[in-house]
Scaffold this active site. Structure first.
Site, PDB file in Angstrom:
ATOM      1  N   LEU A 135       0.811  -1.215   0.000  1.00 18.52           N
ATOM      2  CA  LEU A 135       0.000   0.000   0.000  1.00 18.52           C
ATOM      3  C   LEU A 135       0.848   1.270   0.000  1.00 18.52           C
ATOM      4  O   LEU A 135       1.902   1.322   0.622  1.00 18.52           O
ATOM      5  CB  LEU A 135      -0.925  -0.011   1.225  1.00 18.52           C
ATOM      6  CG  LEU A 135      -1.864  -1.216   1.312  1.00 18.52           C
ATOM      7  CD1 LEU A 135      -2.711  -1.134   2.586  1.00 18.52           C
ATOM      8  CD2 LEU A 135      -2.761  -1.321   0.085  1.00 18.52           C
ATOM      9  N   GLU A 165       0.334   5.922  -0.744  1.00 16.38           N
ATOM     10  CA  GLU A 165      -0.607   7.037  -0.543  1.00 16.38           C
ATOM     11  C   GLU A 165      -1.807   6.986  -1.498  1.00 16.38           C
ATOM     12  O   GLU A 165      -2.874   7.488  -1.169  1.00 16.38           O
ATOM     13  CB  GLU A 165       0.104   8.388  -0.689  1.00 16.38           C
ATOM     14  CG  GLU A 165       0.743   8.899   0.584  1.00 16.38           C
ATOM     15  CD  GLU A 165      -0.244   9.109   1.745  1.00 16.38           C
ATOM     16  OE1 GLU A 165      -1.353   9.640   1.511  1.00 16.38           O
ATOM     17  OE2 GLU A 165       0.089   8.732   2.878  1.00 16.38           O
ATOM     18  N   HIS A 198      -3.447   4.254  -2.501  1.00 17.56           N
ATOM     19  CA  HIS A 198      -4.419   3.382  -1.830  1.00 17.56           C
ATOM     20  C   HIS A 198      -5.017   4.086  -0.613  1.00 17.56           C
ATOM     21  O   HIS A 198      -6.215   4.030  -0.365  1.00 17.56           O
ATOM     22  CB  HIS A 198      -3.740   2.099  -1.327  1.00 17.56           C
ATOM     23  CG  HIS A 198      -3.127   1.252  -2.385  1.00 17.56           C
ATOM     24  ND1 HIS A 198      -1.763   1.056  -2.487  1.00 17.56           N
ATOM     25  CD2 HIS A 198      -3.683   0.525  -3.384  1.00 17.56           C
ATOM     26  CE1 HIS A 198      -1.513   0.248  -3.502  1.00 17.56           C
ATOM     27  NE2 HIS A 198      -2.649  -0.085  -4.062  1.00 17.56           N
ATOM     28  N   MET A 213       1.955   7.253  -8.166  1.00 14.42           N
ATOM     29  CA  MET A 213       2.307   6.188  -7.216  1.00 14.42           C
ATOM     30  C   MET A 213       1.795   4.851  -7.715  1.00 14.42           C
ATOM     31  O   MET A 213       0.691   4.756  -8.254  1.00 14.42           O
ATOM     32  CB  MET A 213       1.718   6.506  -5.848  1.00 14.42           C
ATOM     33  CG  MET A 213       2.418   7.665  -5.215  1.00 14.42           C
ATOM     34  SD  MET A 213       2.004   7.762  -3.487  1.00 14.42           S
ATOM     35  CE  MET A 213       2.898   9.255  -3.083  1.00 14.42           C
TER      36      MET A 213
HETATM   37  P1  AMP Z   1      -3.770  -2.039  -6.948  1.00 15.48           P
HETATM   38  O1  AMP Z   1      -3.305  -2.428  -5.572  1.00 15.48           O
HETATM   39  O2  AMP Z   1      -2.678  -1.534  -7.821  1.00 15.48           O
HETATM   40  O3  AMP Z   1      -4.646  -3.084  -7.588  1.00 15.48           O
HETATM   41  O4  AMP Z   1      -4.708  -0.774  -6.740  1.00 15.48           O
HETATM   42  C1  AMP Z   1      -5.816  -0.811  -5.881  1.00 15.48           C
HETATM   43  C2  AMP Z   1      -6.627   0.458  -6.066  1.00 15.48           C
HETATM   44  O5  AMP Z   1      -5.801   1.587  -5.778  1.00 15.48           O
HETATM   45  C3  AMP Z   1      -7.118   0.636  -7.505  1.00 15.48           C
HETATM   46  O6  AMP Z   1      -8.429   1.193  -7.466  1.00 15.48           O
HETATM   47  C4  AMP Z   1      -6.130   1.617  -8.079  1.00 15.48           C
HETATM   48  O7  AMP Z   1      -6.656   2.391  -9.133  1.00 15.48           O
HETATM   49  C5  AMP Z   1      -5.854   2.494  -6.862  1.00 15.48           C
HETATM   50  N1  AMP Z   1      -4.576   3.204  -7.027  1.00 15.48           N
HETATM   51  C6  AMP Z   1      -3.368   2.659  -7.318  1.00 15.48           C
HETATM   52  N2  AMP Z   1      -2.424   3.634  -7.455  1.00 15.48           N
HETATM   53  C7  AMP Z   1      -3.068   4.810  -7.253  1.00 15.48           C
HETATM   54  C8  AMP Z   1      -2.656   6.189  -7.254  1.00 15.48           C
HETATM   55  N3  AMP Z   1      -1.403   6.539  -7.496  1.00 15.48           N
HETATM   56  N4  AMP Z   1      -3.589   7.130  -6.996  1.00 15.48           N
HETATM   57  C9  AMP Z   1      -4.882   6.781  -6.753  1.00 15.48           C
HETATM   58  N5  AMP Z   1      -5.330   5.513  -6.728  1.00 15.48           N
HETATM   59  C10 AMP Z   1      -4.439   4.541  -6.973  1.00 15.48           C
END
Ligand code: AMP
Length: 284
Positions: free
Chosen positions: A33, A35, A37, A184
């Site tokens: 995780l 910022e 997330h 991020m």
């Molecule tokens: P992941 O763990 O990469 O599957 O991401 C989980 C959730 O966090 C998804 O909805 C992603 O779009 C969101 N997420 C990942 N990186 C970012 C970021 N830099 N800014 C905002 N949301 C993010």
């Protein structure tokens, strides 16, 4: 904060929350995780009685040559971040719990999944929509929070929820960036120094595209060309795709009239990063 690893315990917990009239906010993640997330979790915390976060690295959304085995993990640090944000339940099922007998059923969204990441990662979105459907059925949230960093994923899931009458509100929240502009991502941990420097061209190219729009340029191909040039100026970078498409249905555009999505995927060595921006033409 409760850590739940089995589906049956998660069902029971959500049942109790719903029986007592609690609104459940849910943030599905693959962990490691950051910022980005946490911004989703904080918003969900604010808007709901209960906050449930899942960490599940879903094997079915990775292609055979992709980074499933090397995807970064740190459950201990993730759990303490979840605690700090005020998460009520961290749901961390294993792959055997989620797919005890594989799966014969796939949830598949047509159209929206055929371009951008869907074109370069065949089967990826079927993996995503299937596991997200499973997670929604297990957690039974009222509100779910997704990052617009994965813009196509957000559109695909919103459409799935609408088409299948899931009675869930899907909220999309802005991309959180490092101070120097890099979006991020858990995968940033894999970047070597020179790749980290090369990765800056992604956000810089998005700035350049927005500047072109301000200058009155409306030709999607001219914007793609400029953006590709900026990214390719670094020898660490190899473009998977750079595309300007309709921001609603993700179809190709011949001219930017109102809202367009500029989306890209770029390999830095073995690490594939994505980024995007919505290009908006103001009415004045
Ligand atoms: P992941 O763990 O990469 O599957 O991401 C989980 C959730 O966090 C998804 O909805 C992603 O779009 C969101 N997420 C990942 N990186 C970012 C970021 N830099 N800014 C905002 N949301 C993010």
């Amino acid at each position: 904060m409760k850590i739940i690893t089995t589906i049956s315990e998660m069902y029971d917990h959500s049942d109790r929350l719903r029986e007592q009239g609690d609104r459940i906010g849910f943030v599905p993640t693959m962990g490691f995780l950051h910022e980005g997330h946490l911004s989703l979790m904080r918003k969900a915390r604010e808007e709901n009685h209960a906050l449930i976060v899942s960490i599940f690295i879903n094997p079915t959304q990775f292609g055979p040559d992709e980074d499933y085995d090397s995807y970064p993990k740190d459950l201990e640090s993730d759990a303490s971040l979840c605690r700090e944000v005020g998460c009520d339940v961290l749901f961390t099922p294993g792959a055997d719990e989620m797919y005890p007998q594989g799966t014969l059923t796939t949830v598949s969204v047509a159209g929206l999944t055929e371009t951008l990441c869907g074109a370069s990662r065949p089967g990826h979105f079927d993996g995503v929509t299937t596991v997200v459907s499973k997670l929604f059925n297990i957690v039974r949230p009222h509100m779910v929070y997704f990052g617009l960093k994965d813009y196509q994923q957000y559109r695909v899931i919103s459409r799935m929820v609408q088409d299948l009458n899931m009675n869930i509100r899907v909220i999309g929240l802005p991309t959180v960036r490092e101070e120097d502009g890099l979006a991020m991502s858990s995968r940033n941990a894999h970047l070597y120094n020179d790749e980290r420097a090369g990765a800056l061209t992604l956000s810089r190219s998005l700035d350049a595209a927005r500047e072109m729009i301000r200058e009155g340029i409306r030709d999607p191909r001219a914007i793609e060309k400029k953006v590709a040039g900026i990214i390719e100026s670094e020898s660490t970078n190899r473009i998977d795709y750079v595309s300007v498409v309709n921001a609603d249905d993700l179809t190709p555009l011949s001219s930017i009239e109102r809202r367009a999505l500029l989306a890209m995927a770029v390999f830095l060595g073995d690490t594939r990063l994505i980024d995007n921006t919505v290009l908006e033409i103001s009415g004045d």
